[in-house]
Design an enzyme around this catalytic site. Structure first.
Site, PDB file in Angstrom:
ATOM      1  N   TYR A 108     -69.815  -1.927  33.457  1.00  0.00           N
ATOM      2  CA  TYR A 108     -69.175  -0.801  32.775  1.00  0.00           C
ATOM      3  C   TYR A 108     -70.236   0.212  32.362  1.00  0.00           C
ATOM      4  O   TYR A 108     -70.084   1.427  32.552  1.00  0.00           O
ATOM      5  CB  TYR A 108     -68.409  -1.316  31.558  1.00  0.00           C
ATOM      6  CG  TYR A 108     -67.835  -0.223  30.675  1.00  0.00           C
ATOM      7  CD1 TYR A 108     -66.676   0.445  31.023  1.00  0.00           C
ATOM      8  CD2 TYR A 108     -68.462   0.136  29.478  1.00  0.00           C
ATOM      9  CE1 TYR A 108     -66.148   1.440  30.210  1.00  0.00           C
ATOM     10  CE2 TYR A 108     -67.945   1.130  28.663  1.00  0.00           C
ATOM     11  CZ  TYR A 108     -66.787   1.775  29.035  1.00  0.00           C
ATOM     12  OH  TYR A 108     -66.274   2.763  28.236  1.00  0.00           O
ATOM     13  N   SER A 145     -69.876   7.189  27.265  1.00  0.00           N
ATOM     14  CA  SER A 145     -69.886   6.072  26.303  1.00  0.00           C
ATOM     15  C   SER A 145     -71.295   5.945  25.736  1.00  0.00           C
ATOM     16  O   SER A 145     -72.270   6.399  26.356  1.00  0.00           O
ATOM     17  CB  SER A 145     -69.494   4.790  27.036  1.00  0.00           C
ATOM     18  OG  SER A 145     -69.817   3.651  26.265  1.00  0.00           O
TER      19      SER A 145
END
Lengths: 392, 262
Positions: free
Chosen positions: B165, B151
């Site tokens: 996250y 990500s």
């Protein structure tokens, strides 16, 4: 098949298999041949039942090399129609090529009660009738060799599609507290689900008798893959070929590869987290209404499965009415197929809006209980294709 | 490969086998469909059984081949079972796309421990477990490709409050580096794709209105959020022979967002 032929037809039979175990099992059936060449040489009639297209092509090369002039080659394998067409081209004019495909069980092969689709030169076929009669109670001449292969693929795609359609509707019903037995009874009373409902779902699924030994998930996946390839090649949508293959492969992933292919319902139950042990007596209020909606959807699916099967057969060169007549004598038979055999136009008797509305009601039922509706979604796609001018 | 620059030669994926975790939705389902269209047999794995089934059915309907698998990648037993099922189908994975992931937004001080644990279990442990099972099999053959989904949050602070996250995705990026070095001798290339804001169920809430989407897009030089299909090109690239000499890398697919300091 060899055992039956040996027992029932007074012929000199040579037997060959590349598998030593298979040859051992065939002990006492005719003369064992040491090589394929030995089996082929001097044979008047050569019969083959092979796993897949590659093996047929390989054996055809051997037939070309070893068979005597005037021999007749009959291939019983379930393969792509182009494979048998290529075989006929490769062996002509020295060897006549006939095509046969078998339906029913191993037990029917042993007792000589198979159903056969037969294709090839009519005179050559009638010359073999005593042998074929020993093997099959029902023999249906479908025209050219490729048609026999195509119709078997269409038949199995339709049977697998019908099984998945029934399973999906049953699981949706179960998620609304409607027992399988009650739904199957409702389908039966309404004449829905055809041969598959009575001989597979009622006889095996409801009885919990889906264990190994009958036509397996893995074999059905092979046949439906071929049918899907045929659809691709002839520019016809795969329709239920998509969800059926996903379901068969999903069932295989869960360890059901060797089980009877209607076992896809166990995969659907796992996917939907629905128990198959629902007590048929434990019906919720409103179950009758749910059953009514599921029957209406099954009627639509019967119709679309027939429509698609006949569309695929037509694209493969078999006129719809002729295909419907042949399919009516095999496991794909249903009221919709029988109706099309009498009048192919009967499939068009209901408007697409009406068909879509019946599917919508069941889609809503599935959404409300988070049950997958792969068949219903696929049927909607197919209806859209037909509405946009898809042919039959 | 000298002199063989043709696309067909460099994308010889037909006949191979891929395992795509998180294949039931978002980037995973887009990757599964694209790989199937490129001719791979795709094992679609997802804890959402019904979504894996639906994607497999779509692939089959479109002329591809796929097998759906229910799997919770945070469970070592479930991951082992997934790869046993792949073995049973007679396949050996040539490609693994580690796309399964979860996210819970929230400030560091407010994040429940259970949510932190779940993100670590799925995003980090799950990626490791699948990588290990795939690498074991690829090591027995002629190697393979492993593509992790990282990500932009592996590199920079996330757009929304998601520190935990971000931590797991930073771990995925570092796992990519370490695994690439360790597995290179077995012919296994390990790379990662790092998408920016992508229109998946992950970010649905943050793109729920035109205003919110415009706000997200304003931070991206290319002026829009990514679609799952935007990420697929990078996955196909790492799967192809164009990437024969690339391992341990994380490719940002973020419309240029990380080129800006704020």
């Amino acid at each position: 098949m060899a055992a039956r032929l040996h027992q029932a037809a007074a012929i000199d039979l040579a037997v060959f298999d590349v598998s030593a175990a298979a040859m051992a099992r065939a002990a006492g059936i005719g003369r064992p041949a040491a090589t394929i060449g030995a089996a082929l040489r001097d044979a008047d009639v050569i019969m083959t039942m092979l796993p897949a297209d590659a093996e047929v092509a390989e054996v055809v090369a051997q037939v070309r090399e070893h068979a005597r002039d005037g021999a007749i080659f009959v291939d019983f394998s379930t393969v792509h129609p182009d494979t048998i067409t290529a075989a006929a081209a490769s062996l002509a004019p020295r060897v006549a090529v006939l095509s046969a495909t078998c339906m029913k069980s191993v037990a029917a092969a042993v007792s000589g009660e198979l159903t056969l689709y037969l294709g090839g030169d009519r005179d050559v076929l009638s010359g073999l009738d005593p042998m074929l009669a020993a093997m099959a109670a029902t023999r249906i001449d479908v025209g050219d060799p490729a048609s026999a292969k195509s119709l078997k693929l269409v038949n199995n795609l339709m049977v697998a599609s019908t099984n998945l359609a029934i399973a999906e509707l049953a699981v949706i019903g179960a998620s609304h507290q409607l027992g399988y037995a009650r739904l199957v009874a409702a389908f039966e009373r309404a004449g829905l689900g055809g041969w598959a409902l009575i001989n597979q779902v009622k006889k095996h699924t409801l009885a919990g008798d889906l264990g190994p030994g009958l036509f397996s998930t893995r074999y059905m996946a092979k046949d439906v893959t071929l049918a899907a390839r045929l659809a691709d090649d002839r520019h016809v949508p795969r329709f239920l070929g998509g969800p059926v293959l996903a379901a068969l492969r999903g069932a295989e992933a869960l360890g059901y590869g060797d089980y009877y292919h209607p076992v896809v319902i166990r995969w659907l139950e796992a996917t939907a987290c629905v128990s198959s042990s629902l007590d048929p007596a434990d019906q919720a209020t409103g179950a009758s209404e749910v059953a009514g909606d599921l029957c209406a959807a099954m009627a639509v699916l019967d119709r679309l499965i027939a429509w698609h099967g006949l569309d695929l057969a037509a694209a493969a060169g078999i006129p719809a009415q002729q295909a419907a007549a042949a399919l009516s004598q095999a496991s794909a038979r249903s009221a919709a197929v029988a109706g099309a055999a009498a009048d192919p136009g009967s499939l068009h008797a209901v408007g697409h809006d009406q068909l879509g509305a019946a599917l919508d009601r069941v889609r809503a039922l599935a959404i409300s209980t988070h049950v997958p509706a792969l068949v219903i979604e696929s049927a909607h796609d197919y209806l859209a294709y037909l509405t946009a001018g898809g042919r039959i | 490969m000298k002199g063989t620059t043709g696309l067909a030669v460099r994308m010889p994926l037909a006949g191979q086998c891929a395992v795509v975790t998180g294949g039931g939705g978002g980037i995973g389902s887009a990757a599964a469909r694209a790989l199937a269209a490129a001719g791979l047999f795709v094992h679609v794995a997802d804890y959402r059984h019904e979504q894996a089934a639906a994607v497999a059915a779509q692939i089959e309907a479109a002329g591809g081949a796929a097998m759906p698998h229910p799997v919770d990648v945070s469970s070592a037993d479930a991951v082992a079972e997934l790869f046993r099922q792949v073995d049973s189908a007679g396949h050996s994975p040539d490609l693994l796309v580690n796309s399964a992931g979860v996210i819970t937004y929230g400030a560091i001080g407010d994040l429940p421990l259970a949510d932190l644990t779940q993100m670590v279990d799925v995003n980090l442990t799950g990626t490791f477990l699948c990588l290990r099972e795939a690498a074991t099999r690829m090591g027995r053959t002629s190697g393979g490709r492993i593509i992790n989904i990282a990500s932009t949050a592996s590199f920079v602070a996330p757009r929304l409050l998601a520190a935990a996250y971000s931590m797991t995705k930073g771990g995925v990026r570092q796992l990519t580096v370490a695994a690439a070095a360790e597995l290179a001798a077995s012919g296994i290339l390990v790379n990662a794709v790092a998408p920016g804001t992508t229109r998946t169920e992950f970010v649905q809430g943050s793109l729920a209105s035109e205003e919110k989407e415009a706000e997200a897009a304003a931070k991206i030089p290319l002026g829009r959020v990514a679609e799952p299909e935007d990420v697929v090109g990078a996955i196909l690239f790492f799967a192809s022979r164009f990437a024969d000499y690339i391992t341990g890398q994380t490719l940002l697919v973020d419309g240029g967002r990380t080129t800006r300091s704020a």
